[in-house]
Design an enzyme around this catalytic site. Structure first.
Site, PDB file in Angstrom:
ATOM      1  N   HIS A  96       0.836  -1.214   0.000  1.00  0.00           N
ATOM      2  CA  HIS A  96       0.000   0.000   0.000  1.00  0.00           C
ATOM      3  C   HIS A  96       0.865   1.256   0.000  1.00  0.00           C
ATOM      4  O   HIS A  96       1.501   1.590   1.000  1.00  0.00           O
ATOM      5  CB  HIS A  96      -0.924   0.013   1.220  1.00  0.00           C
ATOM      6  CG  HIS A  96      -1.968   1.088   1.140  1.00  0.00           C
ATOM      7  ND1 HIS A  96      -3.311   0.806   0.964  1.00  0.00           N
ATOM      8  CD2 HIS A  96      -1.881   2.443   1.167  1.00  0.00           C
ATOM      9  CE1 HIS A  96      -3.989   1.935   0.907  1.00  0.00           C
ATOM     10  NE2 HIS A  96      -3.142   2.958   1.033  1.00  0.00           N
ATOM     11  N   HIS A 155       1.362   5.443  -2.054  1.00  0.00           N
ATOM     12  CA  HIS A 155       0.851   6.507  -2.947  1.00  0.00           C
ATOM     13  C   HIS A 155       2.052   7.152  -3.632  1.00  0.00           C
ATOM     14  O   HIS A 155       2.613   8.128  -3.125  1.00  0.00           O
ATOM     15  CB  HIS A 155       0.059   7.544  -2.154  1.00  0.00           C
ATOM     16  CG  HIS A 155      -1.204   6.992  -1.586  1.00  0.00           C
ATOM     17  ND1 HIS A 155      -2.428   7.142  -2.201  1.00  0.00           N
ATOM     18  CD2 HIS A 155      -1.432   6.249  -0.476  1.00  0.00           C
ATOM     19  CE1 HIS A 155      -3.353   6.514  -1.486  1.00  0.00           C
ATOM     20  NE2 HIS A 155      -2.771   5.968  -0.428  1.00  0.00           N
ATOM     21  N   GLN A 206      -9.704   9.347  -5.416  1.00  0.00           N
ATOM     22  CA  GLN A 206      -9.429  10.086  -4.171  1.00  0.00           C
ATOM     23  C   GLN A 206     -10.593  10.992  -3.752  1.00  0.00           C
ATOM     24  O   GLN A 206     -10.877  11.147  -2.564  1.00  0.00           O
ATOM     25  CB  GLN A 206      -8.161  10.933  -4.363  1.00  0.00           C
ATOM     26  CG  GLN A 206      -7.819  11.870  -3.215  1.00  0.00           C
ATOM     27  CD  GLN A 206      -7.254  11.150  -2.012  1.00  0.00           C
ATOM     28  OE1 GLN A 206      -6.100  10.765  -1.991  1.00  0.00           O
ATOM     29  NE2 GLN A 206      -8.078  10.956  -0.995  1.00  0.00           N
ATOM     30  N   HIS A 222      -9.350   1.690  -0.089  1.00  0.00           N
ATOM     31  CA  HIS A 222      -9.280   2.386   1.187  1.00  0.00           C
ATOM     32  C   HIS A 222     -10.654   2.187   1.819  1.00  0.00           C
ATOM     33  O   HIS A 222     -11.663   2.516   1.196  1.00  0.00           O
ATOM     34  CB  HIS A 222      -9.019   3.866   0.972  1.00  0.00           C
ATOM     35  CG  HIS A 222      -7.620   4.178   0.548  1.00  0.00           C
ATOM     36  ND1 HIS A 222      -7.100   3.762  -0.630  1.00  0.00           N
ATOM     37  CD2 HIS A 222      -6.640   4.886   1.177  1.00  0.00           C
ATOM     38  CE1 HIS A 222      -5.842   4.189  -0.731  1.00  0.00           C
ATOM     39  NE2 HIS A 222      -5.536   4.868   0.352  1.00  0.00           N
ATOM     40  N   GLU A 227     -11.427   4.234   6.725  1.00  0.00           N
ATOM     41  CA  GLU A 227     -10.244   4.903   7.284  1.00  0.00           C
ATOM     42  C   GLU A 227     -10.721   6.093   8.109  1.00  0.00           C
ATOM     43  O   GLU A 227     -10.638   7.242   7.695  1.00  0.00           O
ATOM     44  CB  GLU A 227      -9.280   5.364   6.179  1.00  0.00           C
ATOM     45  CG  GLU A 227      -7.943   5.845   6.760  1.00  0.00           C
ATOM     46  CD  GLU A 227      -6.958   6.331   5.705  1.00  0.00           C
ATOM     47  OE1 GLU A 227      -7.294   6.318   4.511  1.00  0.00           O
ATOM     48  OE2 GLU A 227      -5.854   6.750   6.094  1.00  0.00           O
ATOM     49  N   ASP A 240       2.316   3.201   2.940  1.00  0.00           N
ATOM     50  CA  ASP A 240       1.278   4.178   2.602  1.00  0.00           C
ATOM     51  C   ASP A 240       1.843   5.491   2.069  1.00  0.00           C
ATOM     52  O   ASP A 240       1.579   5.868   0.943  1.00  0.00           O
ATOM     53  CB  ASP A 240       0.354   4.430   3.812  1.00  0.00           C
ATOM     54  CG  ASP A 240      -0.986   5.063   3.424  1.00  0.00           C
ATOM     55  OD1 ASP A 240      -1.254   5.206   2.222  1.00  0.00           O
ATOM     56  OD2 ASP A 240      -1.760   5.398   4.339  1.00  0.00           O
TER      57      ASP A 240
HETATM   58 FE   FE2 Z   1      -3.583   5.024   1.352  1.00  0.00          FE
END
Ligand code: FE2
Length: 427
Positions: free
Chosen positions: A57, A59, A152, A210, A213, A309
């Site tokens: 995971h 970005h 997103q 996701h 969260e 992450d």
């Molecule tokens: Fe993430």
């Protein structure tokens, strides 16, 4: 004649004195005490040889952008998303590619050779998608980059997101993403999970969302994700990332949920560094730590990975691609301190994420790719304790990176001239 022979290796499963024979980029034999002619022989001197680290995971479109255009003041997920929104119009493909390539250099130096990165598909130009597809192509000789189409701004909250997400998949993005807890309502979140799982089933794609969260104990998107996985026959192909609300959920409800997740073979990625800093920001004391229930999930037979992450981006200001730092934080936050549990934390940054990414030929067995890392540690627990130096990193039997051993020279009366912090078994 072999291309490469590693001798006197300790393997993560505890076997010692092992030899690893390599021919044409693949492991041909792993056995104790093998000595055979080889172009190159490396004596591991009893140190740990591990398959490479895998990050399930990340970005990569946001990485190394810390401070652009400003720093996250509240430290929350939502300010991070807003800040990323401010940065997006100024992104250029060249800057995205250069930052991602720089991060991949860091990763390789840390023995991290496979990464699943989410890529934001909400920009109508799909600039980040183009950039990361280019990066995936450029790094392919040394790093496996798997991309997730990540809405997103919300798959439904952004009215054009589903179209853009489909375009991203058409361009070559591998996995369907989602962010149900960011949709406008719980119902919209559930609908987004249903639509995205149906899209993945239609196109034969994996899913990695996701999910939940937040610190909201009533967030229930993991239940919907589990249900849709079961309904659509996607068992083993779906990953729930973060799942931080499960930290705060009612115990009775979780006692029902975990067996359902196990039945649907849901994979889990927890991101301990980021979860412990983003979650619980609205609490006074006691302050929730917001990491999902990792040991309980493992006890139910779920495949659980620990992910990085973020590194130096709108959500997290630190990090270096060191999956042993990730494992160490996960171990501490989850109180996974038994010998067996600490070894599970090592698995959570190696074999477990490799399984989640469905990596081909991963592992230290005959027939697998000759991808491995020689660590300055004698076993997985010592590797985590020391965030051990990656002495040598190999891919397809070829050396990609090496780092000098960490030692301190000492000038102490009556004491040795140096220390390397290893606790030698004979001592
Ligand atoms: Fe993430």
């Amino acid at each position: 004649m072999l291309d490469l022979l590693v001798t006197h290796a300790t393997l993560p499963d505890g076997r010692t004195g092992m030899s690893i024979a390599v021919q044409n980029g693949r492991i041909t034999e792993v056995t104790a005490g093998l000595h055979a002619p080889a172009q190159q022989t490396i004596d591991a001197q009893g140190l740990l040889v591990s398959p490479p680290f895998v990050d399930a995971h990340f970005h990569m479109d946001a990485t190394l952008s810390y401070g652009l255009p400003r720093v996250n003041q509240s430290g929350t997920l939502l300010e991070g998303i807003a800040l990323w929104g401010e940065l997006k119009p100024d992104l250029t493909q060249e800057a995205l590619v250069q930052r991602a390539l720089a991060y991949c250099d860091w990763a390789v130096g840390k023995g991290l050779l496979a990464i699943r990165s989410h890529v934001d598909i909400c920009d109508p130009r799909l600039l980040a998608v183009e950039a990361l597809l280019e990066v995936k192509h450029q790094v392919a000789p040394y790093l496996d980059l798997q991309l997730v189409a990540f809405p997103q701004d919300g798959a439904l909250r952004d009215p054009l997101a589903m179209d853009k997400l489909k375009r991203a998949l058409d361009m070559g993005v591998d996995v369907v993403g989602g962010i149900p807890h960011f949709e406008r309502t719980m119902a919209d979140g559930a609908l987004s999970v249903k639509l995205l799982c149906e899209l993945a089933a239609e196109q034969g794609k994996l899913v990695d969302m996701h999910c939940d969260e937040s610190d909201d104990p009533m967030s229930r998107h993991i239940e919907t994700l589990t249900y849709e996985t079961q309904r659509l026959g996607l068992q083993g192909r779906v990953t729930g990332s973060h799942l931080t609300s499960m930290h705060s959920m009612d115990n009775y409800y979780v006692s029902k949920l975990l067996p359902l997740m196990a039945e649907a073979q849901i994979n889990v990625v927890s991101n301990p560094l980021i979860n412990i800093t983003l979650q619980g920001r609205g609490d006074t004391y006691p302050k929730r730590r917001g990491m999902t229930r990792v040991p309980e999930m493992m006890a139910h037979g779920l495949t659980v990975a620990l992910g990085q992450d973020c590194v130096m981006d709108p959500w997290y200001s630190l990090g270096s691609g060191d999956m042993l730092e990730v494992a160490s934080m996960g171990l501490h936050v989850a109180q996974m301190t038994s010998q067996a549990a600490m070894r599970q934390c090592f698995d959570a940054v190696t074999v477990n994420p490799a399984k989640i990414l469905q990596l081909d030929g991963y592992g230290l067995k005959a027939g697998c790719w000759a991808d491995f890392v020689l660590l300055q540690a004698q076993d997985p627990v010592e590797a985590i304790r020391l965030r051990a130096t990656r002495l040598q990193v190999y891919k397809r039997g070829k050396l990609l990176a090496q780092t000098p051993a960490a030692t301190a020279s000492l000038q102490l009366p009556g004491r040795p001239a140096q220390t390397d912090w290893l606790l030698r078994k004979a001592e």
